[in-house]
Design an enzyme around this catalytic site. Structure first.
Site, PDB file in Angstrom:
ATOM      1  N   HIS A 102      49.381  70.887  80.131  1.00 21.28           N
ATOM      2  CA  HIS A 102      49.986  69.613  80.543  1.00 21.28           C
ATOM      3  C   HIS A 102      51.335  69.522  79.833  1.00 21.28           C
ATOM      4  O   HIS A 102      51.460  69.990  78.694  1.00 21.28           O
ATOM      5  CB  HIS A 102      49.220  68.397  80.038  1.00 21.28           C
ATOM      6  CG  HIS A 102      47.799  68.276  80.465  1.00 21.28           C
ATOM      7  ND1 HIS A 102      46.769  68.858  79.792  1.00 21.28           N
ATOM      8  CD2 HIS A 102      47.240  67.571  81.482  1.00 21.28           C
ATOM      9  CE1 HIS A 102      45.618  68.538  80.377  1.00 21.28           C
ATOM     10  NE2 HIS A 102      45.874  67.760  81.412  1.00 21.28           N
ATOM     11  N   GLU A 233      42.011  68.139  91.337  1.00 20.42           N
ATOM     12  CA  GLU A 233      40.792  68.455  90.576  1.00 20.42           C
ATOM     13  C   GLU A 233      39.820  67.278  90.643  1.00 20.42           C
ATOM     14  O   GLU A 233      40.079  66.229  90.051  1.00 20.42           O
ATOM     15  CB  GLU A 233      41.175  68.762  89.121  1.00 20.42           C
ATOM     16  CG  GLU A 233      39.977  69.106  88.261  1.00 20.42           C
ATOM     17  CD  GLU A 233      40.379  69.511  86.836  1.00 20.42           C
ATOM     18  OE1 GLU A 233      41.448  70.116  86.644  1.00 20.42           O
ATOM     19  OE2 GLU A 233      39.605  69.215  85.917  1.00 20.42           O
ATOM     20  N   HIS A 272      32.495  68.628  85.886  1.00 17.58           N
ATOM     21  CA  HIS A 272      32.741  67.428  86.694  1.00 17.58           C
ATOM     22  C   HIS A 272      31.725  67.344  87.833  1.00 17.58           C
ATOM     23  O   HIS A 272      31.252  66.262  88.177  1.00 17.58           O
ATOM     24  CB  HIS A 272      34.157  67.453  87.277  1.00 17.58           C
ATOM     25  CG  HIS A 272      35.245  67.411  86.243  1.00 17.58           C
ATOM     26  ND1 HIS A 272      36.575  67.538  86.553  1.00 17.58           N
ATOM     27  CD2 HIS A 272      35.201  67.257  84.900  1.00 17.58           C
ATOM     28  CE1 HIS A 272      37.298  67.462  85.449  1.00 17.58           C
ATOM     29  NE2 HIS A 272      36.491  67.295  84.429  1.00 17.58           N
ATOM     30  N   ASP A 297      38.132  75.434  86.935  1.00 11.45           N
ATOM     31  CA  ASP A 297      38.159  75.150  85.501  1.00 11.45           C
ATOM     32  C   ASP A 297      36.788  75.555  84.966  1.00 11.45           C
ATOM     33  O   ASP A 297      35.802  74.803  85.093  1.00 11.45           O
ATOM     34  CB  ASP A 297      38.444  73.664  85.237  1.00 11.45           C
ATOM     35  CG  ASP A 297      39.935  73.401  85.079  1.00 11.45           C
ATOM     36  OD1 ASP A 297      40.727  74.341  85.269  1.00 11.45           O
ATOM     37  OD2 ASP A 297      40.304  72.261  84.743  1.00 11.45           O
ATOM     38  N   ASP A 308      31.453  64.505  79.670  1.00 14.49           N
ATOM     39  CA  ASP A 308      32.157  65.741  79.981  1.00 14.49           C
ATOM     40  C   ASP A 308      32.305  66.561  78.698  1.00 14.49           C
ATOM     41  O   ASP A 308      33.281  66.417  77.980  1.00 14.49           O
ATOM     42  CB  ASP A 308      33.539  65.325  80.523  1.00 14.49           C
ATOM     43  CG  ASP A 308      34.286  66.446  81.182  1.00 14.49           C
ATOM     44  OD1 ASP A 308      33.692  67.483  81.452  1.00 14.49           O
ATOM     45  OD2 ASP A 308      35.494  66.245  81.458  1.00 14.49           O
ATOM     46  N   ASP A 340      38.846  75.451  80.797  1.00 14.64           N
ATOM     47  CA  ASP A 340      38.995  74.049  80.386  1.00 14.64           C
ATOM     48  C   ASP A 340      37.749  73.734  79.555  1.00 14.64           C
ATOM     49  O   ASP A 340      36.847  73.020  79.996  1.00 14.64           O
ATOM     50  CB  ASP A 340      39.108  73.146  81.623  1.00 14.64           C
ATOM     51  CG  ASP A 340      39.421  71.711  81.239  1.00 14.64           C
ATOM     52  OD1 ASP A 340      39.451  71.430  80.031  1.00 14.64           O
ATOM     53  OD2 ASP A 340      39.618  70.879  82.142  1.00 14.64           O
TER      54      ASP A 340
HETATM   55  C1  XUL Z   1      39.617  66.390  82.252  1.00 16.36           C
HETATM   56  C2  XUL Z   1      40.125  67.639  82.827  1.00 16.36           C
HETATM   57  C3  XUL Z   1      41.580  67.870  82.674  1.00 16.36           C
HETATM   58  C4  XUL Z   1      42.222  68.570  83.801  1.00 16.36           C
HETATM   59  C5  XUL Z   1      43.720  68.677  83.695  1.00 16.36           C
HETATM   60  O1  XUL Z   1      38.262  66.160  82.450  1.00 16.36           O
HETATM   61  O2  XUL Z   1      39.388  68.440  83.345  1.00 16.36           O
HETATM   62  O3  XUL Z   1      41.779  68.538  81.471  1.00 16.36           O
HETATM   63  O4  XUL Z   1      41.708  69.843  83.969  1.00 16.36           O
HETATM   64  O5  XUL Z   1      44.328  67.451  83.566  1.00 16.36           O
HETATM   65 CO    CO Z   2      39.690  70.379  84.113  1.00 15.56          CO
END
Ligand code: XUL
Ligand code: CO
Length: 439
Positions: A102, A233, A272, A297, A308, A340
């Protein structure tokens, strides 16, 4: 300067190895089903957990304050420059070819947008040099539209247009630097694109504004000749009570509603998916089968914690099912497996960062090997085909190609009014066969 002196370059040592800092299954140049392992898997390290995560949770302060030698824990330009050097050392030592970030992960925010952008320019100039020196590439970039207090009511879906405008300016700059770094994608994760209460929310208006932001990003991408994919996402909740990008099926419906299905693909995160109430692999498989899986991810949640948790995938069965979906769609084009994922709050040694990535890279590499045998043997595919074989001929085929009406089917039924034969779904057999490929 060496930032992780305690860890040497991680090498492939073969299945007999008992070293947690060596690969047992990931032999990147080895060809599996016609492609090198590194081309199938396209591993990516994420900047936010690995270099900005500090172990804090809703109940506790940071436990990990110094990530690498020389890290002074400050949010200064000096430390940011050291951090990118350390990051590329980690990528190279792991032998991973991609990373993701980011905007706010790499450069400190200034007092004004102009100052923030200048910081980002300076740091990304160095990142570009490091990419050229090491050959490591950018999988995707993204704009963080959720951490700053100004985004507490959302970025693109904020009731205040002034916040939307600020978010748009940030998205533009983040696309600019992603383009400069030759990124293969740009992600929208709608962390605060949702609501906390339905009574104070105009849902339809907010979702329309979100579509406007995506459309402007697509227009800008085309204007500057950015060749990366635009990705959304999905996540159902957290931080908001409800998020508009709930899951794959919801996002695809939204994209089709706004005519964006050919411009945007999905970055699917299994943790997620689990938060949306599905099994780990559900969204990956669905997006892959619909031709919408842009990237993954790669992480997993924990059955006993409701949030999460972003854990590294180390389970071979999950890795195999995930890789089966990737093989069946023919592999990634511009996407990859982006970690991630984060080490636990209690894992405070710098070497833990390496051990975690190695464990997951190896689990996924073993998953790829397992899945390649499962797919090439064709036994499971045949079992699936047999289950639906009735649709390949006769009345089933006519329904599929749209040649029947309800009246036709009534007539068909009146002519042959016998009960359908009970057919076993064979779930346990499918699972038993899957296990034949896991060792
Ligand atoms: C948050 C998440 C983020 C995105 C990028 O749950 O997954 O880190 O991958 O903003
Ligand atoms: Co993510």
């Amino acid at each position: 300067m060496e930032f992780f002196p305690e860890v040497a370059k991680v090498e492939y040592a073969g299945p007999e190895s008992r070293d947690v800092l060596a690969y047992r299954w990931y032999n990147k140049e080895e060809v599996v089903m016609g492609k090198k392992m590194k081309e199938w898997l396209r591993f990516s390290v994420c900047f936010w957990h690995t270099f900005r995560g500090n172990g804090s949770d809703p109940f506790g302060k940071p436990t990990i304050t110094h990530r690498f030698a020389g890290d002074d824990g400050s949010d200064t330009m000096e430390n940011a420059l050291r951090r990118v050097e350390a990051a590329f050392e980690l990528f190279v030592k792991l032998g991973v070819e991609f990373y993701s970030f980011h905007d706010v992960d790499v450069a400190p925010e200034g007092k004004t947008l102009k100052e923030t952008n200048e910081n980002l320019d300076k740091i990304t100039d160095r990142m570009l040099e490091l990419q050229q020196e090491t050959g490591v590439k950018l999988l995707w970039g993204t704009a963080n539209l959720f951490s700053h207090p100004r985004y507490m009511n959302g970025g693109s879906t904020n009731p205040d247009p002034k916040v939307f405008v600020r978010a748009a300016a940030q998205v533009k700059k983040a696309i600019d630097v992603t383009h400069k770094l030759g990124g293969e994608g740009f992600v929208f994760w709608g962390g605060r694109e949702g609501y906390m209460h339905i009574l104070n929310t105009d849902m339809v208006r907010e979702m329309n504004h979100y579509a406007k932001m995506l459309k402007m990003a697509i227009a800008y991408k085309k204007k500057i000749g950015f060749g990366g994919q635009i990705l959304v996402e999905p996540k159902p909740r957290e931080p908001m009570k409800h998020q508009y990008d709930y899951d794959v099926q919801t996002v695809i419906g939204f994209l089709r509603q706004h005519g964006l299905e050919n411009e945007v693909s999905l970055n699917v995160e299994p943790n997620h998916t689990q938060l949306a109430g599905h099994e780990f692999e559900h969204d990956v498989v669905l997006a892959a089968q619909l031709g919408m899986l842009g990237s993954v991810d790669a992480n997993t949640g924990s059955e006993s914690l409701g949030w999460d948790t972003d854990e590294f995938i180390t389970d071979q069965t999950r890795a195999t099912v995930l890789c089966k979906a990737i093989i069946e769609m023919g592999g990634f084009v511009q996407g990859g497996l982006n970690f991630d994922a984060k080490v636990r709050r209690e894992s405070t040694d710098p070497e833990d960062l390496f051990i975690a990535h190695v464990a997951s890279i190896d689990a996924l590499a073993k998953g790829l090997r397992n899945a390649s045998q499962l797919v090439s043997d064709g036994r499971m595919r045949k079992m699936l085909q047999d289950r639906y074989a009735g649709w390949d001929e006769g009345i089933g085929q006519k329904i599929e190609i749209g040649e029947t009406s309800l009246e036709d089917l009534e007539a068909h039924c009146l002519q042959d009014d016998t009960e359908p034969v009970k057919t076993s779904a064979k779930q346990e057999k499918f699972l038993a066969v899957l296990n034949h490929y896991i060792s």
